[in-house]
Enzyme design. Sequence first.
Site, PDB file in Angstrom:
ATOM      1  N   ASN A   1       0.815  -1.086  -0.062  1.00 46.23           N
ATOM      2  CA  ASN A   1      -0.227  -0.054  -0.041  1.00 46.23           C
ATOM      3  C   ASN A   1       0.984   1.099  -0.027  1.00 46.23           C
ATOM      4  O   ASN A   1       1.417   1.578   0.966  1.00 46.23           O
ATOM      5  CB  ASN A   1      -0.938   0.046   1.190  1.00 46.23           C
ATOM      6  N   TRP A   2       0.755   1.972  -1.201  1.00 49.25           N
ATOM      7  CA  TRP A   2       1.955   2.856  -1.351  1.00 49.25           C
ATOM      8  C   TRP A   2       1.592   4.399  -0.700  1.00 49.25           C
ATOM      9  O   TRP A   2       2.136   4.993  -0.562  1.00 49.25           O
ATOM     10  CB  TRP A   2       2.107   3.289  -2.717  1.00 49.25           C
ATOM     11  N   LYS A   3       0.194   4.405  -0.227  1.00 54.14           N
ATOM     12  CA  LYS A   3      -0.562   5.591   0.123  1.00 54.14           C
ATOM     13  C   LYS A   3      -0.321   6.523  -0.730  1.00 54.14           C
ATOM     14  O   LYS A   3      -0.162   6.682  -1.854  1.00 54.14           O
ATOM     15  CB  LYS A   3       0.030   5.673   1.529  1.00 54.14           C
TER      16      LYS A   3
ATOM     17  N   HIS B   1      -9.616   1.211   4.961  1.00 57.51           N
ATOM     18  CA  HIS B   1      -8.115   1.337   5.398  1.00 57.51           C
ATOM     19  C   HIS B   1      -8.465   2.477   6.746  1.00 57.51           C
ATOM     20  O   HIS B   1      -9.288   3.123   6.531  1.00 57.51           O
ATOM     21  CB  HIS B   1      -7.155   2.048   4.667  1.00 57.51           C
TER      22      HIS B   1
ATOM     23  N   GLU C   1      -6.838   4.831   7.820  1.00 61.70           N
ATOM     24  CA  GLU C   1      -6.659   6.069   7.515  1.00 61.70           C
ATOM     25  C   GLU C   1      -7.974   6.970   6.844  1.00 61.70           C
ATOM     26  O   GLU C   1      -8.421   7.940   7.242  1.00 61.70           O
ATOM     27  CB  GLU C   1      -5.627   6.335   6.594  1.00 61.70           C
TER      28      GLU C   1
ATOM     29  N   GLU D   1      -5.177  -5.112  10.704  1.00 62.42           N
ATOM     30  CA  GLU D   1      -4.191  -3.964  10.867  1.00 62.42           C
ATOM     31  C   GLU D   1      -4.547  -3.086  12.160  1.00 62.42           C
ATOM     32  O   GLU D   1      -5.191  -2.361  12.064  1.00 62.42           O
ATOM     33  CB  GLU D   1      -4.121  -2.988   9.692  1.00 62.42           C
TER      34      GLU D   1
ATOM     35  N   GLY E   1       2.481   2.192  10.612  1.00 62.44           N
ATOM     36  CA  GLY E   1       3.347   3.343  10.408  1.00 62.44           C
ATOM     37  C   GLY E   1       4.145   4.027  11.673  1.00 62.44           C
ATOM     38  O   GLY E   1       4.498   4.676  11.674  1.00 62.44           O
TER      39      GLY E   1
ATOM     40  N   SER F   1       3.295  -2.180  10.240  1.00 62.63           N
ATOM     41  CA  SER F   1       4.766  -2.344  10.385  1.00 62.63           C
ATOM     42  C   SER F   1       5.390  -3.634   9.974  1.00 62.63           C
ATOM     43  O   SER F   1       6.479  -3.896  10.661  1.00 62.63           O
ATOM     44  CB  SER F   1       5.246  -1.672  11.964  1.00 62.63           C
TER      45      SER F   1
HETATM   46  P1  PGA Z   1       2.870   0.223   7.589  1.00 63.09           P
HETATM   47  O1  PGA Z   1       1.558   0.451   6.854  1.00 63.09           O
HETATM   48  O2  PGA Z   1       3.459  -0.965   7.082  1.00 63.09           O
HETATM   49  O3  PGA Z   1       3.604   1.366   7.172  1.00 63.09           O
HETATM   50  O4  PGA Z   1       2.803   0.246   9.071  1.00 63.09           O
HETATM   51  C1  PGA Z   1       0.516  -0.536   6.870  1.00 63.09           C
HETATM   52  C2  PGA Z   1      -0.666  -0.011   6.057  1.00 63.09           C
HETATM   53  O5  PGA Z   1      -1.253   1.110   6.629  1.00 63.09           O
HETATM   54  O6  PGA Z   1      -1.355  -0.623   5.319  1.00 63.09           O
END
Ligand code: PGA
Length: 250
Positions: free
Chosen positions: A9-11, A95, A97, A167, A173, A212
């Site tokens: 997931n490149w965001k 997600h 976010e 998650e 993150g 992470s």
């Molecule tokens: P991360 O993000 O690996 O940077 O913790 C995972 C995600 O949000 O899908």
Amino acid sequence: MRKTLIAGNWKMNGSNDSIAELLSGIRSQINSAWNCDILVCPPSIYVAQVVNQLAESGVNVGGQNVSDQDSGAFTGETSANMLKDAGCTYVLVGHSERRSLYGESSHTVAQKFEKALASGLKPILCIGETLEERENGTTMTVVNGQIDAVIDHLGIEKLAQGVIAYEPVWAIGTGVTASPDQAQEVHAAIRAHLAQSNSDVAQKTQILYGGSMNASNADQLLTQADIDGGLIGGASLKANDFIAICTAAG
Ligand code: PGA
């Protein structure tokens, strides 16, 4: 047997140049003997070119988000049909976010899941508890509730056509990964929850871990009985790290 899926997931990261570099790094190290599916989810504006650059590599491309509407006056939105048309095969829905920063409710997420399936995309339903919810002991209430919103809206058989990504919000993150035991415990509880509705679905549904995950902890997480892959943010932006995770999975 559930196949492993490694999803990046490149965001909201990348540029023409950095994406070209990342993809050539991935392409040059990919191993067709790996027994896992690989997916990258670029920002939607780059989807078409990523599809192009990954042609015949076997790597799947997915969206990071999708509209809960089909078409029309919805400025700024991207429909499931558009993602499909551009060459996507998967899309993330819900997600954390999107839920926390853009106010997406579990009902909206269920509608997005529905639109994805209707367009022939495989939705990846992201779920997870905050640190406060974990400390309150409500992890499974939260996580099961997020799953039930989809089951209530579409039924368990439709849920089975997608993928679940657990998650924990506190691990995203932050560099703090759930321990393999902590992750396995929740994954097994999710599967037990699904089994209450349909044991066949429980057995065949892929449940990814995200938060992470990186080159050094992937192996331990991916060898847990109920962890069927990873959803990777930060570490998916570096070809060598992402490839190391795919190697651990494959
Ligand atoms: P991360 O993000 O690996 O940077 O913790 C995972 C995600 O949000 O899908």
